[in-house]
Design an enzyme around this catalytic site. Structure first.
Site, mmCIF file in Angstrom:
data_model
loop_
_atom_site.group_PDB
_atom_site.id
_atom_site.type_symbol
_atom_site.label_atom_id
_atom_site.label_comp_id
_atom_site.label_asym_id
_atom_site.label_seq_id
_atom_site.Cartn_x
_atom_site.Cartn_y
_atom_site.Cartn_z
ATOM 1 N N LYS A 22 0.833 -1.194 0.000
ATOM 2 C CA LYS A 22 0.000 0.000 0.000
ATOM 3 C C LYS A 22 0.873 1.253 0.000
ATOM 4 C CE LYS A 22 -3.705 -0.472 2.528
ATOM 5 N NZ LYS A 22 -4.306 -0.647 3.854
ATOM 6 N N ARG A 92 -3.091 3.329 8.611
ATOM 7 C CA ARG A 92 -3.459 2.164 7.805
ATOM 8 C C ARG A 92 -2.361 1.117 7.771
ATOM 9 N NH1 ARG A 92 -4.820 4.540 1.996
ATOM 10 N NH2 ARG A 92 -6.095 2.641 1.881
ATOM 11 N N GLY A 101 -8.200 -6.605 4.794
ATOM 12 C CA GLY A 101 -8.972 -6.587 6.022
ATOM 13 C C GLY A 101 -8.415 -7.435 7.146
ATOM 14 N N MET A 103 -5.616 -7.049 8.778
ATOM 15 C CA MET A 103 -5.038 -6.234 9.840
ATOM 16 C C MET A 103 -5.882 -4.985 10.007
ATOM 17 S SD MET A 103 -1.080 -6.765 9.011
ATOM 18 C CE MET A 103 -1.356 -6.269 7.354
ATOM 19 N N ARG A 336 -3.628 -1.461 -6.226
ATOM 20 C CA ARG A 336 -2.784 -2.657 -6.148
ATOM 21 C C ARG A 336 -3.149 -3.555 -7.320
ATOM 22 N NH1 ARG A 336 -5.960 -4.465 -0.857
ATOM 23 N NH2 ARG A 336 -7.833 -5.268 -1.799
ATOM 24 N N HIS A 452 -15.880 -8.039 1.218
ATOM 25 C CA HIS A 452 -14.845 -8.888 1.819
ATOM 26 C C HIS A 452 -14.963 -10.326 1.328
ATOM 27 C CE1 HIS A 452 -13.356 -11.571 5.035
ATOM 28 N NE2 HIS A 452 -12.329 -10.748 4.989
ATOM 29 N N ARG A 558 0.871 -47.434 -13.166
ATOM 30 C CA ARG A 558 1.036 -48.439 -12.100
ATOM 31 C C ARG A 558 0.152 -49.632 -12.429
ATOM 32 N NH1 ARG A 558 -0.808 -43.912 -10.089
ATOM 33 N NH2 ARG A 558 0.581 -42.444 -9.053
ATOM 34 N N ARG A 614 5.163 -49.488 -15.057
ATOM 35 C CA ARG A 614 5.942 -49.996 -13.938
ATOM 36 C C ARG A 614 5.406 -51.375 -13.547
ATOM 37 N NH1 ARG A 614 5.693 -46.994 -8.299
ATOM 38 N NH2 ARG A 614 3.651 -47.979 -8.258
ATOM 39 N N GLU A 749 14.813 -44.714 -6.821
ATOM 40 C CA GLU A 749 14.011 -44.284 -5.672
ATOM 41 C C GLU A 749 14.584 -44.717 -4.335
ATOM 42 O OE1 GLU A 749 10.059 -45.914 -6.090
ATOM 43 O OE2 GLU A 749 10.801 -47.710 -7.065
ATOM 44 N N SER A 768 13.724 -43.161 -14.131
ATOM 45 C CA SER A 768 12.611 -42.335 -13.682
ATOM 46 C C SER A 768 12.745 -42.179 -12.176
ATOM 47 C CB SER A 768 11.278 -43.000 -14.040
ATOM 48 O OG SER A 768 10.220 -42.228 -13.536
ATOM 49 N N THR A 771 10.306 -39.866 -6.787
ATOM 50 C CA THR A 771 10.696 -38.973 -5.682
ATOM 51 C C THR A 771 9.847 -39.167 -4.428
ATOM 52 O OG1 THR A 771 9.432 -37.247 -6.786
ATOM 53 C CG2 THR A 771 11.826 -37.227 -7.071
ATOM 54 N N ASN A 772 8.711 -39.866 -4.529
ATOM 55 C CA ASN A 772 7.980 -40.155 -3.283
ATOM 56 C C ASN A 772 8.791 -41.094 -2.407
ATOM 57 O OD1 ASN A 772 5.933 -38.660 -4.334
ATOM 58 N ND2 ASN A 772 4.568 -40.382 -4.765
ATOM 59 N N CYS A 836 8.593 -39.061 -11.557
ATOM 60 C CA CYS A 836 7.200 -39.470 -11.544
ATOM 61 C C CYS A 836 6.612 -39.440 -10.145
ATOM 62 C CB CYS A 836 7.056 -40.859 -12.163
ATOM 63 S SG CYS A 836 7.922 -42.120 -11.215
ATOM 64 N N TYR A 856 11.721 -35.133 -18.896
ATOM 65 C CA TYR A 856 10.285 -34.929 -18.692
ATOM 66 C C TYR A 856 9.940 -35.037 -17.214
ATOM 67 C CZ TYR A 856 9.920 -39.958 -17.971
ATOM 68 O OH TYR A 856 10.090 -41.212 -17.479
HETATM 69 P P1 ADP Z 1 -7.637 -2.349 4.051
HETATM 70 O O1 ADP Z 1 -6.203 -2.652 3.792
HETATM 71 O O2 ADP Z 1 -8.280 -3.270 4.976
HETATM 72 O O3 ADP Z 1 -8.386 -2.081 2.781
HETATM 73 P P2 ADP Z 1 -7.329 0.481 4.314
HETATM 74 O O4 ADP Z 1 -6.131 0.974 5.005
HETATM 75 O O5 ADP Z 1 -7.270 0.493 2.822
HETATM 76 O O6 ADP Z 1 -7.650 -0.956 4.854
HETATM 77 O O7 ADP Z 1 -8.508 1.385 4.819
HETATM 78 C C1 ADP Z 1 -9.828 0.987 5.011
HETATM 79 C C2 ADP Z 1 -10.777 1.936 4.315
HETATM 80 O O8 ADP Z 1 -10.620 3.261 4.748
HETATM 81 C C3 ADP Z 1 -10.592 1.946 2.824
HETATM 82 O O9 ADP Z 1 -11.845 1.918 2.196
HETATM 83 C C4 ADP Z 1 -9.895 3.235 2.549
HETATM 84 O O10 ADP Z 1 -10.193 3.720 1.281
HETATM 85 C C5 ADP Z 1 -10.425 4.145 3.655
HETATM 86 N N1 ADP Z 1 -9.425 5.140 3.997
HETATM 87 C C6 ADP Z 1 -8.181 4.901 4.406
HETATM 88 N N2 ADP Z 1 -7.494 6.044 4.565
HETATM 89 C C7 ADP Z 1 -8.315 7.038 4.233
HETATM 90 C C8 ADP Z 1 -8.180 8.453 4.177
HETATM 91 N N3 ADP Z 1 -7.033 9.064 4.469
HETATM 92 N N4 ADP Z 1 -9.248 9.164 3.802
HETATM 93 C C9 ADP Z 1 -10.403 8.554 3.495
HETATM 94 N N5 ADP Z 1 -10.606 7.229 3.519
HETATM 95 C C10 ADP Z 1 -9.569 6.458 3.882
HETATM 96 MG MG MG Z 2 -7.745 -0.936 1.355
HETATM 97 MG MG MG Z 3 8.121 -46.236 -5.362
#
Ligand code: ADP
Ligand code: MG
Ligand code: MG
Length: 889
Positions: A22, A92, A101, A103, A336, A452, A558, A614, A749, A768, A771-772, A836, A856
């Site tokens: 991020k 963030r 989501g 963390m 991303r 989510h 086999r 085999r 083997e 051949s 590897t198991n 194999c 192969y």
């Molecule tokens: P996650 O990684 O779980 O998506 P984010 O850090 O992206 O968490 O943030 C959660 C939400 O809050 C996202 O929808 C993001 O766009 C919004 N958000 C984060 N920072 C800001 C900000 N500075 N202003 C407005 N919205 C924000």
């Molecule tokens: Mg986000």
């Molecule tokens: Mg064998």
């Protein structure tokens, strides 16, 4: 001093390793001039330092945060905690690999009893100011202070009931003021101190909490599922806030530059008017499709669409973009490389090559071979008759059948008991991650394609329907209804994530339909790879499936399962129990035509492609009844029918079972050791192979049998076996007067075979690597015992990086393969080599085989497409040094 904190426009700020995904992208977008609210990133190294310091922010990091904050204040012209012009920020999380989501994030930080007043005055919208403050208290208390957010929600509910309000927007500034007082009391009761008013303290606490969330349960679980190492740590981003909840000219949303489910090249997303970030992803309200923004805010839409295109061209990949509109102005908050389904992944890679964005090599590198398996799964037979019960959004394709459960915990319990389940929820939150992992598929009644549930399911390749609003769930009674139809807990349903349809019961399934893009990409892979891709197939059906997936031959056929056929097993037992070799021969004579039939079927399917067969490998007791069972049955007969013939036979059988019983069957009388003692068994198998081959040759097919001897450890074993095979084969050829070319090779083997491969190669036309068994004999592990008793522990505590039965142990087992190949080729330059074991279907092991210049690999039919792509990627990586990306983690 180590630099731990980087402004978004710092020139030396770069790299996901340091800034997290991020942070790196926020910096990148700032640099290319996109409207990103200003801020700074505290590095992943600081996260490690935080843990080393006993979950405390070290002093030098704190100092750097202060300096960065000053810069942020200067640039924005606002001050953290400033009464006149308060700066509000988000704190963030952002790891190297995105973990949506998993963390924590805190929004609106910097608010307190004073700044809320000035914010109300400055904006002229007290309702908005107090709403923001209470959101901040809720989020901060939950994330940082560990106060259950339910406690706050209950207060809101009570307040609404008391005043007859139905929804949050009905509440006025003074309602929120009242609630804020109540919230602060809750915090005091729960934590023993007042809600922190000092914004600087708020910030330090929030940073520590976000670093701390790297190790929360759900984040650990998510990492484990996706194989993300625990030492990477997360970065923290501090960013000035923009507000999507300031009225109807504001909003917030998420969009993908292409469809993440199908790959279609079309802007794809959702937004909510007058809402703050979390609302779209949390799936609380089902948002509007992005196209409607074209009508409601044409200028913003225009700018946004252009920005998406720009980002896609910049990153040369499909982007997942978070945006907020504040009073008609667009801000980009995140971008991303978007998580996508296998279908989308393939289509996007192929399209982007056709659009001249990617080279062929790059397109090949874009698709994760592991993901391809998703495309090979069976789908609902659309020609069968079924009734659609409910329809939602097609959030992640795939067909799934399972029993309905309504909580993540139930999903996990049932799955552990071996019951496939479909998780049905109003929406999912990051706390439900264990349930999503356990479920075959997920259905949510709320939320959109970027909720989510949808994002996580797509990343895991599971089917998902979101926003299925026809369904109303009664969580208390564990049922859901659609109109007058009630569906209860553990009832079976089937879903089609590609159409968003939910059906009762189990449906007829059909073979997968592979797209043009799929075939195109794999044809590119075939052109690029060096390794041949064969399949481990024992039946004509399996062989046909593997051919359809692109296999070039059979690397391991086999023969033992052919002995297990219920019609044959009595004859097989006669053969085993025979006292004289004449008796044994009689039984073998009866088995011969049956075996010949088996091989005929396989040769027919494979045409002129090579087929490695085999000869019999497992210890003979595997074909006899279970000892414990037999003891029980004889004991029973002793009582009920002591004079019976049956008892006599059972007793004889038991004696024989006891005689064949072994303490270490894995290291016992099996493989070629069987035929060293009972040569007539292999002789029969070879005759069957040759008869079948001759029959096919008579029909004009150029069959290519490769006869393979298992478990050779000493060249003298192979010498004897080679003589035996040759005699038997040539006998058939002489008798029939026909000619079929055949070769004789060996499995490598056991370590001794690898170490003496030069001697062995003199007797072998091909090697051949099994590897198991080679892994079992190199580690000295018996696989089942290891997997049941200690291997998981070894992997959890990182004694071993991977399960060596899944990922080839390149240092140990791999070293033996290397020695085997070298020594073998030192005697026979053109010696054909392959593997194999199950490793033949695993990406990194395939790269190893490529590096060793094996001819192969052979893997199960469903792994063949993966192997083709992985082999091509190994060639690309070797030649261009391209790095492999992991998009869905
Ligand atoms: P996650 O990684 O779980 O998506 P984010 O850090 O992206 O968490 O943030 C959660 C939400 O809050 C996202 O929808 C993001 O766009 C919004 N958000 C984060 N920072 C800001 C900000 N500075 N202003 C407005 N919205 C924000
Ligand atoms: Mg986000
Ligand atoms: Mg064998």
């Amino acid at each position: 001093m180590n630099k731990h904190v980087f402004m978004f426009d710092d020139t030396d700020a770069n790299g996901k390793e340091l800034l997290g995904g991020k942070g790196a992208n926020l910096a990148e977008m700032t640099r290319i001039g996109l409207p990103v609210p200003y801020g700074f990133t505290i590095s992943t190294k600081a996260c490690n330092a935080f843990y080393e310091a006993g979950e405390q922010l070290p002093a030098d990091v704190k100092e750097q945060v202060d300096t960065a904050l000053e810069k942020l204040e200067k640039t924005t012209g606002k001050g953290l905690g400033d009464r006149e012009n308060p700066l509000l920020v988000s704190v963030r999380s952002g790891a190297v690999f995105s973990m949506p989501g998993m963390m924590d994030t805190v929004l609106n930080l910097g608010m307190n009893d004073e700044t809320v007043v000035s914010m109300a005055e400055l904006t002229g919208e007290p309702r908005f100011a107090y709403d923001s403050y209470r959101r901040f208290i809720q989020m901060f208390s939950d994330v940082v202070l560990g106060v259950d957010s339910e406690k706050f929600e209950r207060k809101i509910e009570t307040h609404k009931q008391l005043h007859g309000f139905s929804a949050d927007p009905d509440l006025s500034a003074s309602d929120w003021k009242t609630l804020i007082k109540q919230f602060q009391t809750i915090v005091e009761q729960e934590t023993g101190r007042a809600f922190p008013q000092d914004p600087c303290e708020q910030m330090i606490l929030a940073i520590q909490a976000v670093f701390g969330s790297w190790n929360n349960d759900r984040a650990q679980l998510y990492r484990k599922w996706h194989g993300i190492p625990g030492h990477l740590g997360t970065a923290v981003n501090i960013q000035s806030m923009v507000f999507g909840n300031t009225g109807n000219d504001s909003g917030t949303g998420v969009a993908f530059s292409r469809n993440p489910s199908t790959g279609e090249s079309k802007l794809y997303g959702e937004y909510l008017i007058n809402a703050q970030g979390e609302d779209v992803v949390a799936g609380i309200r089902t948002p509007q499709a992005i196209e409607t923004l074209r009508d409601s805010m044409p200028d913003v839409y225009q700018t946004f669409a252009e920005t998406c295109r720009r980002l896609e061209n910049h990153y040369r990949d499909m982007q997942d973009i978070e945006f907020t509109i504040e009073r008609g102005k667009l801000f980009i908050l995140q971008t991303r490389n978007g998580k996508r389904t296998a279908e989308a992944s393939v289509r996007i890679a192929v399209d982007m090559h056709e659009e001249e964005i990617l080279t062929k090599d790059e397109a090949l590198m874009r698709v994760d071979p592991e993901q391809l398996g998703q495309l090979l799964h069976r789908r609902i037979d659309e020609t069968s008759s079924f009734e659609v019960l409910a329809k939602g959004l097609p959030a992640s394709p795939g067909a799934a059948t399972g029993k309905v459960v309504f909580s993540a915990d139930d999903a996990e319990d049932k799955k552990a008991a071996g019951v496939p389940v479909i998780l049905v929820r109003p929406e999912t939150t990051p706390d439900d991650i264990h349930g999503i992992i356990a479920a075959e598929a997920v259905v949510t009644t709320r939320g959109g394609m970027t909720s989510h549930a949808a994002v996580v399911a797509r990343g895991m390749g599971k089917a998902c329907i979101s926003g299925c609003s026809d369904v109303s769930i009664d969580l208390a009674n564990k049922t859901f209804s659609v109109g007058s139809t009630e569906v209860s807990y553990l009832e079976t349903v089937t879903i089609n994530g590609g159409t968003g349809e939910l059906m009762l019961g189990e449906l007829t399934m059909a073979d997968p339909e592979l797209s043009d893009e799929f075939h195109r990409l794999l044809a590119w892979a075939d052109d690029r790879k060096h390794l041949g891709i064969r399949t481990n197939s024992d039946t004509p059906d399996d062989a046909a499936r593997a051919l359809a997936f692109g296999a070039e031959g059979i690397g391991l056929c086999r023969t033992e399962h052919m002995f297990m056929d219920p019609e044959r097993i009595p004859v097989v037992r006669e053969m085993i129990l025979a006292l004289t070799s004449a008796d044994r021969q009689q039984a073998l004579d009866r088995l011969l035509p049956m075996q010949a039939d088996d091989f005929r079927g396989i040769f027919e399917t494979m045409g002129s492609r090579p087929v490695t067969i085999r000869l019999l490998d497992p210890p003979l007791h595997e074909f006899l009844p279970d000892k414990e069972e037999l003891i029980k049955e004889t004991a029973q007969l002793e009582i009920t029918d002591p004079a019976s013939n049956e008892l006599k036979t059972k007793k004889e059988l038991l004696r024989e079972v006891r005689r064949l019983d072994e303490s270490n069957p894995m290291l016992g009388h099996r493989g070629c050791r069987l035929a060293m003692v009972y040569p007539e068994i292999y002789a029969m198998q070879v005759e069957a192979i040759m008869h079948a081959a001759i029959d096919r040759a008579a029909d004009g097919a150029a069959v290519r049998p490769e006869i393979m001897i298992p478990l050779v450890g000493h060249v003298n074993e192979l010498k004897a076996m080679r003589r035996l095979v040759k005699e038997s084969a040539d006998r058939v050829l002489n008798e029939t007067g026909e000619y079929v070319a055949y070769t004789i090779g060996t499995m490598i083997e056991v370590p001794r075979a690898a170490l003496t491969a030069d001697a062995i190669a003199a007797e072998a036309d091909f090697f051949s690597f099994g590897t198991n068994d080679l892994t079992q004999t190199t580690f000295g592990y018996s696989r089942d015992d290891a997997e049941n008793k200690f291997l998981q522990r070894y992997i959890d505590d990182e004694t071993l990086a991977d399960n060596p039965f899944m990922v080839l142990d390149s240092e140990g087992v791999g070293e033996l393969v290397k020695i085997g190949v070298e020594k073998g080729r030192s005697v026979k330059e053109q010696l054909k080599t392959g593997i194999c074991g199950e490793h033949g279907g695993e990406t990194s092991s395939i790269a190893f085989c490529h590096a060793q210049r094996l001819d192969y690999i052979s893997c199960s039919p469903y792994r063949v497409p993966l192997a083709r792509l992985a082999a091509a990627q190994a060639a690309v990586v070797e030649q261009t040094g391209a790095a492999k990306e992991k998009i869905n983690v």
